[in-house]
Design a protein around this motif. Structure first.
Motif, PDB file in Angstrom:
ATOM      1  N   ALA A 125       0.826  -1.200   0.000  1.00 39.49           N
ATOM      2  CA  ALA A 125       0.000   0.000   0.000  1.00 39.49           C
ATOM      3  C   ALA A 125       0.863   1.254   0.000  1.00 39.49           C
ATOM      4  O   ALA A 125       1.954   1.270   0.584  1.00 39.49           O
ATOM      5  CB  ALA A 125      -0.922  -0.007   1.216  1.00 39.49           C
ATOM      6  N   ARG A 126       0.370   2.279  -0.656  1.00 40.01           N
ATOM      7  CA  ARG A 126       1.033   3.579  -0.651  1.00 40.01           C
ATOM      8  C   ARG A 126       0.151   4.524   0.160  1.00 40.01           C
ATOM      9  O   ARG A 126      -1.009   4.754  -0.179  1.00 40.01           O
ATOM     10  CB  ARG A 126       1.204   4.097  -2.077  1.00 40.01           C
ATOM     11  CG  ARG A 126       2.091   3.156  -2.899  1.00 40.01           C
ATOM     12  CD  ARG A 126       2.229   3.598  -4.336  1.00 40.01           C
ATOM     13  NE  ARG A 126       3.019   2.633  -5.099  1.00 40.01           N
ATOM     14  CZ  ARG A 126       3.365   2.784  -6.383  1.00 40.01           C
ATOM     15  NH1 ARG A 126       2.969   3.867  -7.030  1.00 40.01           N
ATOM     16  NH2 ARG A 126       4.092   1.862  -6.966  1.00 40.01           N
ATOM     17  N   LEU A 127       0.729   5.069   1.212  1.00 44.08           N
ATOM     18  CA  LEU A 127      -0.046   5.773   2.218  1.00 44.08           C
ATOM     19  C   LEU A 127       0.219   7.270   2.155  1.00 44.08           C
ATOM     20  O   LEU A 127       1.367   7.708   1.969  1.00 44.08           O
ATOM     21  CB  LEU A 127       0.297   5.242   3.612  1.00 44.08           C
ATOM     22  CG  LEU A 127       0.129   3.728   3.813  1.00 44.08           C
ATOM     23  CD1 LEU A 127       0.596   3.334   5.201  1.00 44.08           C
ATOM     24  CD2 LEU A 127      -1.319   3.323   3.608  1.00 44.08           C
ATOM     25  N   ASP A 128      -0.881   8.059   2.334  1.00 50.08           N
ATOM     26  CA  ASP A 128      -0.782   9.507   2.479  1.00 50.08           C
ATOM     27  C   ASP A 128      -1.042   9.839   3.939  1.00 50.08           C
ATOM     28  O   ASP A 128      -2.098   9.492   4.494  1.00 50.08           O
ATOM     29  CB  ASP A 128      -1.808  10.223   1.590  1.00 50.08           C
ATOM     30  CG  ASP A 128      -1.517  10.044   0.101  1.00 50.08           C
ATOM     31  OD1 ASP A 128      -0.366   9.722  -0.233  1.00 50.08           O
ATOM     32  OD2 ASP A 128      -2.449  10.222  -0.711  1.00 50.08           O
ATOM     33  N   ASP A 135       2.832  21.214   8.544  1.00 47.41           N
ATOM     34  CA  ASP A 135       1.484  21.050   7.981  1.00 47.41           C
ATOM     35  C   ASP A 135       1.496  20.312   6.651  1.00 47.41           C
ATOM     36  O   ASP A 135       0.464  20.235   5.975  1.00 47.41           O
ATOM     37  CB  ASP A 135       0.841  22.431   7.780  1.00 47.41           C
ATOM     38  CG  ASP A 135       0.619  23.141   9.110  1.00 47.41           C
ATOM     39  OD1 ASP A 135       0.476  22.437  10.126  1.00 47.41           O
ATOM     40  OD2 ASP A 135       0.592  24.390   9.100  1.00 47.41           O
ATOM     41  N   ALA A 136       2.622  19.780   6.268  1.00 48.49           N
ATOM     42  CA  ALA A 136       2.755  19.133   4.959  1.00 48.49           C
ATOM     43  C   ALA A 136       2.060  17.783   4.954  1.00 48.49           C
ATOM     44  O   ALA A 136       1.898  17.126   5.991  1.00 48.49           O
ATOM     45  CB  ALA A 136       4.226  18.976   4.595  1.00 48.49           C
ATOM     46  N   ARG A 137       1.643  17.398   3.765  1.00 51.07           N
ATOM     47  CA  ARG A 137       1.104  16.049   3.538  1.00 51.07           C
ATOM     48  C   ARG A 137       2.205  15.202   2.936  1.00 51.07           C
ATOM     49  O   ARG A 137       2.896  15.618   2.012  1.00 51.07           O
ATOM     50  CB  ARG A 137      -0.094  16.105   2.588  1.00 51.07           C
ATOM     51  CG  ARG A 137      -1.345  16.697   3.195  1.00 51.07           C
ATOM     52  CD  ARG A 137      -2.074  15.729   4.078  1.00 51.07           C
ATOM     53  NE  ARG A 137      -2.603  14.600   3.323  1.00 51.07           N
ATOM     54  CZ  ARG A 137      -3.173  13.526   3.883  1.00 51.07           C
ATOM     55  NH1 ARG A 137      -3.226  13.430   5.204  1.00 51.07           N
ATOM     56  NH2 ARG A 137      -3.642  12.558   3.129  1.00 51.07           N
ATOM     57  N   LEU A 138       2.394  13.976   3.486  1.00 51.02           N
ATOM     58  CA  LEU A 138       3.480  13.093   3.054  1.00 51.02           C
ATOM     59  C   LEU A 138       2.893  11.863   2.406  1.00 51.02           C
ATOM     60  O   LEU A 138       1.818  11.376   2.797  1.00 51.02           O
ATOM     61  CB  LEU A 138       4.353  12.694   4.246  1.00 51.02           C
ATOM     62  CG  LEU A 138       4.986  13.844   5.052  1.00 51.02           C
ATOM     63  CD1 LEU A 138       5.765  13.301   6.226  1.00 51.02           C
ATOM     64  CD2 LEU A 138       5.876  14.700   4.159  1.00 51.02           C
ATOM     65  N   ARG A 139       3.639  11.334   1.441  1.00 52.21           N
ATOM     66  CA  ARG A 139       3.255  10.085   0.770  1.00 52.21           C
ATOM     67  C   ARG A 139       4.400   9.105   0.982  1.00 52.21           C
ATOM     68  O   ARG A 139       5.562   9.412   0.674  1.00 52.21           O
ATOM     69  CB  ARG A 139       3.006  10.311  -0.724  1.00 52.21           C
ATOM     70  CG  ARG A 139       2.478   9.067  -1.460  1.00 52.21           C
ATOM     71  CD  ARG A 139       2.105   9.438  -2.890  1.00 52.21           C
ATOM     72  NE  ARG A 139       1.649   8.311  -3.676  1.00 52.21           N
ATOM     73  CZ  ARG A 139       0.408   7.831  -3.677  1.00 52.21           C
ATOM     74  NH1 ARG A 139      -0.500   8.405  -2.902  1.00 52.21           N
ATOM     75  NH2 ARG A 139       0.068   6.814  -4.434  1.00 52.21           N
ATOM     76  N   VAL A 140       4.068   7.929   1.510  1.00 58.70           N
ATOM     77  CA  VAL A 140       5.082   6.950   1.892  1.00 58.70           C
ATOM     78  C   VAL A 140       4.935   5.711   1.013  1.00 58.70           C
ATOM     79  O   VAL A 140       3.837   5.170   0.866  1.00 58.70           O
ATOM     80  CB  VAL A 140       4.959   6.560   3.383  1.00 58.70           C
ATOM     81  CG1 VAL A 140       6.057   5.574   3.771  1.00 58.70           C
ATOM     82  CG2 VAL A 140       5.019   7.800   4.252  1.00 58.70           C
ATOM     83  N   LEU A 141       6.080   5.306   0.423  1.00 62.99           N
ATOM     84  CA  LEU A 141       6.135   4.100  -0.396  1.00 62.99           C
ATOM     85  C   LEU A 141       7.123   3.149   0.241  1.00 62.99           C
ATOM     86  O   LEU A 141       8.209   3.565   0.681  1.00 62.99           O
ATOM     87  CB  LEU A 141       6.553   4.457  -1.824  1.00 62.99           C
ATOM     88  CG  LEU A 141       6.671   3.327  -2.847  1.00 62.99           C
ATOM     89  CD1 LEU A 141       6.251   3.840  -4.227  1.00 62.99           C
ATOM     90  CD2 LEU A 141       8.118   2.807  -2.941  1.00 62.99           C
ATOM     91  N   LYS A 148      13.888  -6.540   5.827  1.00 65.24           N
ATOM     92  CA  LYS A 148      13.910  -5.108   6.105  1.00 65.24           C
ATOM     93  C   LYS A 148      12.921  -4.408   5.190  1.00 65.24           C
ATOM     94  O   LYS A 148      12.530  -4.935   4.159  1.00 65.24           O
ATOM     95  CB  LYS A 148      15.315  -4.547   5.901  1.00 65.24           C
ATOM     96  CG  LYS A 148      16.402  -5.268   6.715  1.00 65.24           C
ATOM     97  CD  LYS A 148      17.757  -4.722   6.375  1.00 65.24           C
ATOM     98  CE  LYS A 148      18.867  -5.487   7.100  1.00 65.24           C
ATOM     99  NZ  LYS A 148      18.956  -6.911   6.691  1.00 65.24           N
ATOM    100  N   THR A 149      12.560  -3.209   5.555  1.00 63.86           N
ATOM    101  CA  THR A 149      11.610  -2.419   4.767  1.00 63.86           C
ATOM    102  C   THR A 149      12.194  -1.037   4.535  1.00 63.86           C
ATOM    103  O   THR A 149      12.564  -0.350   5.511  1.00 63.86           O
ATOM    104  CB  THR A 149      10.256  -2.292   5.487  1.00 63.86           C
ATOM    105  OG1 THR A 149       9.734  -3.606   5.743  1.00 63.86           O
ATOM    106  CG2 THR A 149       9.266  -1.510   4.613  1.00 63.86           C
ATOM    107  N   VAL A 150      12.266  -0.650   3.247  1.00 67.61           N
ATOM    108  CA  VAL A 150      12.754   0.675   2.881  1.00 67.61           C
ATOM    109  C   VAL A 150      11.537   1.590   2.742  1.00 67.61           C
ATOM    110  O   VAL A 150      10.631   1.317   1.949  1.00 67.61           O
ATOM    111  CB  VAL A 150      13.557   0.645   1.560  1.00 67.61           C
ATOM    112  CG1 VAL A 150      14.047   2.053   1.216  1.00 67.61           C
ATOM    113  CG2 VAL A 150      14.725  -0.320   1.664  1.00 67.61           C
ATOM    114  N   LEU A 151      11.494   2.651   3.538  1.00 65.67           N
ATOM    115  CA  LEU A 151      10.401   3.617   3.491  1.00 65.67           C
ATOM    116  C   LEU A 151      10.896   4.891   2.827  1.00 65.67           C
ATOM    117  O   LEU A 151      11.860   5.515   3.319  1.00 65.67           O
ATOM    118  CB  LEU A 151       9.890   3.937   4.900  1.00 65.67           C
ATOM    119  CG  LEU A 151       9.371   2.743   5.723  1.00 65.67           C
ATOM    120  CD1 LEU A 151       8.994   3.207   7.125  1.00 65.67           C
ATOM    121  CD2 LEU A 151       8.174   2.109   5.038  1.00 65.67           C
TER     122      LEU A 151
END
Length: 467
Positions: A125-128, A135-141, A148-151
């Motif tokens: 899943a790609r999360l916002d 106050d920024a909106r981030l998108r995490v892949l 291990k997990t690369v974010l």
């Protein structure tokens, strides 16, 4: 009917019905254009956001793949760097959700995602999410590599800012475009309907002044309105011609009726003045002659009225040879002998009563002016490659000059010398013949008889029955 139909609806429909055609077209075109602009703006914003987010995701995916490649090769760096632009931060967490590597400036103690979000990210899943520090909106892949997990974190607020600027431009430019479209539509419709207004004014002038020398203006552009004006003018020409014929017909009919009525009145007045000594038997004979003239005239007028009203004659097979033989037998006691020579089995498609009247009128005309005899012939023949029937009625009377032979088919026309009111008919016999023959798809003309023979020949050509 139209007014009652609109009145049965609500006030919007009634309001719409009261508007001019120009206003309706302008409102409709503007409404459709507004809908198109709004739909286009929404689609543009949706597609623009999709394209920008896809660019961010592509950049984040490349960075994640490059860092995952480092861990697969056995390197276990504690500091990682984004390999593409537009990346805000990078974290690498192990299976226990502990940060083991991070990019400069990124949090090295707490993952950017909580435990639940990490489980969803590891599934693809790609999360916002909202940033905890701004106050920024981030998108995490996320990308999994060896437990291990690369974010990879991207700032999606820039996409929202771009869309916000584009939306404001649409909110400002859209109404301006709609306003310009409405004004342009109103001007174009007004220009287009100007010939229609000219047609309306022309129709009002014709209504006030009559058809004489009055026609609708024809616009210069060869469009639908030009063709409409031409068609309406042609219709007005036909109406004007029909009205003129009607006035002439009524005037001629009144003139023709006046003559026998005046004669009747004179004879009766004379007989009244003479008193009992008058010769009533002679008066009755004279009156009967005028009554007969009136009767023939009224019958011919009724026949013409029916033909003018009827669209096409009745169609059925008619044995013309039998019809001619029957009619000729009725002239056994005529003032001159009537002879018939007919081909057998001659059939035409038509109205028996109409064809009977054609033959009667031609024979009455011929018998009235013949000196010694009348000859009737019916022959089958060919004309321009098609089968036709030729019906001819010939007399040996004074004939008609070639210059007069077309004019005698005009209603109430008489030749002044031999064929007048006293010796002639009503002046309607030959016009009735012409109209009936034309209604049957044929033709009629007057010609000279064979060389060396005196008199006149009436020739009728009718299509033969195909059967």
């Amino acid at each position: 009917m139209a007014g009652r139909g609109w009145s049965g609806l609500g006030w919007p429909a009634r309001w719409w019905a009261r508007q001019s055609l120009r206003a309706r077209l302008t409102l409709l075109a503007t409404a459709l254009f507004s809908l198109a602009v709004a739909t286009g703006a929404v689609l543009l914003l949706v597609l623009q956001r999709y394209a920008l987010v896809r660019v961010l995701d592509s950049s984040a995916q490349k960075t994640a793949s490059d860092i995952a490649r480092q861990f697969r090769s056995g390197k276990n760096p504690t500091s990682v760097l984004p390999t593409t632009g537009g990346i805000t931060a990078v974290q690498v967490v192990n299976a226990q959700d502990v940060v083991i590597a991070a990019s400069p400036g990124a949090d090295r103690t707490t993952p950017v995602l909580d435990a639940r979000q990490l489980r969803e990210a590891r599934k693809g899943a790609r999360l916002d999410i909202d940033s905890t520090t701004s106050d920024a909106r981030l998108r995490v892949l996320a990308q999994n590599v060896g437990g291990k997990t690369v974010l990879v974190v991207s700032d999606i607020s820039r996409v929202d800012d771009s869309l916000r600027i584009l939306g404001r431009a649409a909110l400002i430019g859209g109404p301006i475009a709609v306003l310009l479209m409405g004004l342009a539509t109103y001007a174009v419709v007004a220009l287009t309907l100007r010939p229609v207004a000219a047609l309306r004014h022309g129709a009002a002038d014709i209504t006030a002044a009559g058809l004489a020398d009055q026609r609708l203006p024809v616009p210069g552009a060869h469009d639908e309105i030009h063709r409409l004006a031409v068609t309406l003018n042609a219709m007005l020409d036909r109406i004007d011609a029909a009205t003129a014929r009607q006035r002439t017909f009524i005037g001629d009919a009144a003139h023709e009726l006046r003559s026998p009525l005046a004669s009747l009145r004179v004879q009766l007045e004379v007989a009244q003045r003479m008193g009992p000594a008058s010769d009533w038997s002679g008066v009755v004979d004279d009156v009967m002659l005028d009554v007969e003239r009136l009767n023939r005239l009224v019958e011919d007028l009724l026949a013409l009225a029916r033909m003018d009203e009827a669209r096409s004659p009745r169609r059925e097979p008619v044995r013309l040879d039998d019809l001619v033989s029957t009619v000729v037998d009725g002239y056994e006691h005529a003032r001159v002998p009537v002879h018939a020579s007919v081909d057998h089995d001659v059939t035409v498609q038509g109205d028996p009563d109409g064809l009977h009247r054609v033959l009667i009128n031609l024979l009455d005309n011929a018998v009235r002016y013949a000196d010694t005899e009348v000859a009737v012939e019916v022959r089958l023949g060919n004309l321009a490659g098609r089968r036709v029937v030729r019906l001819s009625v010939a007399d040996d009377g004074p004939g008609i000059a070639p210059a007069e032979r077309e004019r005698v088919f005009d209603r109430f026309y008489r030749i002044e010398e031999a064929r007048d009111r006293e010796t002639g008919g009503t002046g309607l016999g030959l016009p009735i013949v012409r109209d009936l023959v034309r209604a049957h798809g044929g033709s009629v003309r007057l010609t000279d008889r064979a060389s060396g023979q005196r008199g006149l020949l009436a020739l009728v050509v009718l299509p033969a029955d195909a059967a």
